[in-house]
Scaffold this motif. Structure first.
Motif: not given
Length: 168
Positions: A139-168
């Motif tokens: 039910g969010n507006s497209p603008e609200q959802e874009r910012e939620i997606v930005r936040t969620e992507l940021g969380k995913i990136n941190r998890i993946r970067l952590t894994r990258l640094l551990q697996d390297s």
């Protein structure tokens, strides 16, 4: 998380640009995000890398966010043969057929409304939590959802970067 330099970070800092670009693309499909991260190497510690990732995410345009989202499969349908995708969506692995069907329906409705997959940092979330999130966010507006997606992507990136640094 540690703020010290790690062997994985040292390896990342010294990768050739083309190799670093390839590993960053596995973290986030946005070429712009990867370029920003690459341009600021070397990183003194993991926190500096995370801070740069968050700052890069904040700078992404709607088109860059669309590129980033293109690298994510719908919830409930991890990329075949991709262990990271399966690991991140583990909460749906044991979901009932009813919940899987409901998620498919919700994913389609969300995609029709916003023009992209429903994106959530699914690591550690149950199928029910993901279902509830899509129901709450549709039910969010497209603008609200874009910012939620930005936040969620940021969380995913941190998890993946952590894994990258551990697996390297």
């Amino acid at each position: 998380m540690t703020t010290s330099s790690t062997p994985g970070l040292a390896r990342f800092n010294t990768l050739a640009a083309d190799e670093a670009t390839a590993v960053l693309h596995e973290v986030c499909a946005s070429a712009e995000w990867g370029s920003i991260i690459l341009a600021h190497r070397p990183y003194a510690d993991t926190e500096a890398l995370f801070t740069a990732s968050d700052a890069a995410m904040a700078e992404l345009t709607a088109e860059d966010l669309a590129d980033a989202m293109a690298g994510h499969p719908p919830i409930g349908r991890p990329k075949p043969g991709d262990p990271a995708s399966a690991r991140e969506q583990r909460g749906m692995a044991g979901a009932s057929e009813e919940l899987r069907a409901e998620m498919l329906e919700l994913n389609l409705a969300y995609q029709e409304r916003f023009g992209h997959v429903f994106l959530i940092c699914a690591t550690g979330a149950t199928g029910e939590q993901m279902r509830d999130a899509v129901k709450a966010r549709i039910g969010n507006s497209p603008e609200q959802e874009r910012e939620i997606v930005r936040t969620e992507l940021g969380k995913i990136n941190r998890i993946r970067l952590t894994r990258l640094l551990q697996d390297s």
